[in-house]
Design a protein around this motif. Structure first.
Motif, short mmCIF file in Angstrom:
data_model
loop_
_atom_site.label_atom_id
_atom_site.label_comp_id
_atom_site.label_asym_id
_atom_site.label_seq_id
_atom_site.Cartn_x
_atom_site.Cartn_y
_atom_site.Cartn_z
N GLY A 1 0.83 -1.38 0.07
CA GLY A 1 -0.03 0.04 0.11
C GLY A 1 0.65 1.09 0.02
O GLY A 1 1.88 1.23 -0.73
N SER A 2 0.21 2.30 0.88
CA SER A 2 1.17 3.53 0.77
C SER A 2 2.04 3.72 2.05
O SER A 2 1.59 3.48 3.05
CB SER A 2 0.09 4.70 0.91
OG SER A 2 -0.69 4.88 -0.27
N ASP B 1 8.01 1.48 -1.99
CA ASP B 1 7.16 0.93 -1.29
C ASP B 1 8.00 0.61 0.11
O ASP B 1 7.62 -0.13 1.02
CB ASP B 1 7.37 -0.67 -2.03
CG ASP B 1 8.66 -1.10 -2.24
OD1 ASP B 1 9.75 -0.46 -1.99
OD2 ASP B 1 8.76 -2.38 -2.54
#
Length: 479
Positions: A336-337, A368
């Motif tokens: 994800g973030s 990432d």
């Protein structure tokens, strides 16, 4: 047959209205005159500052009669500048910002957040003035009693027989103390707590603050008394009260500091007697506040061995060069973030530097991974000159490559990866060389020929982009 006499002409509505006072509206903060009453001034944005005034009839082309001036004009060469010579306060960092000290008759406005140390600093200034200047100093507190100020003075060790204290909230009483003590320095803490009966409004309001400040400025110029006013600040850090307050005084200083750090800074905003971009550094401790003539040690960490994820840069606070260490920690890979957390740096510039490193360098994957970046000692660095140091610290942490501890990096990083020139490079390099740094990475065109730094004291290496900066840093660290 004679026609009947014509009826007498009656005055028109406009002529009658011209002879009567008519309402007008003016902003009490900035002086703007809107055509009608509004809740918020369209010029300065102040709420509730538009008031109704009455403008009487005027006569166009009226000639103002002249009168005999109180003092005739003289050639400027025949006027002595000795009365306006600055007198040192005994606190070196404050004298640095003031331009040498306090000028008799000058009015200084010191603004800062609650609890930053304004009263503590000025109590020390008043004691130093009483001990050195040869004239009494008077501290008038509108927020504390004399017993509370006495306790602080005893804790700080600032007791002196020529230092006088008073607790007043009325301007007339303050002027009475001036007549009785005849001080050379008046400290008023704070101007928002003093009111005068000759003006409307509540204490701390726009009208009262303006009237009190104007009266104190007039008294200071007439008697040659140096006056220091303590001012409150708003939520966004601006000086509270009307904008004309800053125009009336001679010097405007901002006292800044983080409650989680002992570092305090006095920053000059306006100064009629010196440079307006000087910065003084102080350290807050249990015994009061003390000057920091060489504050760079607060922003550096001395390691026994090189550690990955650190790089030193030179930040400019006004005209002062401060060496600052930038640290970066590269976390684990997450889905994800990933988080981008900063402390003391600009988050937008960190995101830009990470994007440049991801695109313009090899063997460095950051999209990432979590990244944490911070400065040491609580200093905030937002200028673009720290971009290169941030990039080297992030790359050092990501590649697990320790950078030489005697290397500094100065430069702005562009979106294409180039290292761009910044200002005051000679002053930055001179400060780094004074503190023992032997290598410097600078943008192209800022080498020894243009900066004047001796190669014997410091080896200055020019870099064109982030990739060459990483190569030079690795080569220096391997030596």
């Amino acid at each position: 047959m004679t026609p009947p006499p014509a009826p007498r002409a009656t005055p028109t509505r406009s002529r009658a209205a011209a002879r009567e006072p008519r309402p007008a509206y003016q902003c009490d903060a900035c002086g703007h005159q809107p055509p009608k009453w509004v809740g918020r001034c369209p010029e300065c944005g102040e709420w509730g500052a538009v008031i109704e005034t009455v403008s009487g009839p005027t006569v166009a082309g009226r000639v103002v009669s002249s009168r005999v001036p109180g003092e005739p004009a003289r050639p400027i060469a025949t006027i002595s500048a000795a009365p306006a010579k600055a007198r040192p306060t005994g606190i070196g960092e404050l004298d640095r910002v003031l331009g040498g000290g306090l000028v008799p008759g000058a009015v200084v406005l010191l603004a800062g957040e609650p609890g930053v140390g304004k009263s503590t600093l000025l109590l020390d200034v008043a004691q130093q003035w009483a001990a050195v200047a040869g004239s009494p100093s008077l501290v008038v507190s509108g927020e504390e009693s004399v017993s509370q100020v006495r306790l602080r003075a005893e804790r700080m060790g600032t007791l002196h027989e020529q230092l006088y204290l008073a607790a007043e909230n009325d301007l007339g009483a303050v002027l009475g103390h001036l007549d009785a003590v005849k001080p050379g320095l008046l400290v008023l803490d704070s101007v928002q707590t003093i009111a005068t009966q000759d003006s409307d409004g509540v204490p701390g309001g726009v009208t009262q603050v303006r009237a009190v400040t104007a009266a104190l400025v007039s008294v200071a110029k007439e008697r040659g008394v140096a006056v220091v006013l303590v001012g409150h600040v708003t939520k966004d850090g601006q000086v509270a009260g009307p904008r004309v307050l800053e125009h009336l005084v001679d010097v405007v200083l901002h006292f800044e500091g983080d409650k989680h750090s002992s570092l305090r800074m006095v920053r000059g905003v306006k100064n009629r007697f010196g440079a307006a971009d000087e910065v003084g550094c102080f350290e807050m401790h249990e015994g009061g506040i003390s000057s920091l003539a060489d504050p760079s040690g607060l922003f550096l960490t001395r390691y026994t061995e090189p550690v990955p994820g650190t790089c030193v840069t030179v930040a400019m606070e006004g005209r002062r060069a401060l060496l600052t260490e930038v640290q970066a920690l590269i976390g684990a890979t997450v889905a994800g973030s990933p988080r981008r957390t900063v402390s003391g740096l600009d988050s937008a510039r960190l995101a830009m530097v990470l994007a440049v490193l991801q695109r313009r360098t090899e063997r460095l994957t950051l999209h990432d991974r979590e990244v944490f970046a911070a400065t040491v000692g609580g200093i905030r660095v937002v200028e673009p000159a720290a971009d290169l140091a941030v990039a080297l610290a992030v790359a050092s942490g990501g590649l697990n490559l320790a950078i030489a501890p005697n290397l500094v990096a100065i430069g702005e990083v562009g979106l294409t990866g180039e290292v761009r020139r910044v200002g005051a490079v000679p002053r930055r390099l001179a400060e780094a060389a004074r503190l023992g740094f032997r290598f410097a990475l600078v943008p192209q065109g800022c080498g020894p020929e243009s900066t004047g730094v001796s190669q014997e004291n410091m080896r200055v290496l020019e870099v064109t982009d982030v990739r060459s900066a990483l190569q030079q840093a690795a080569r220096v660290s391997a030596e």
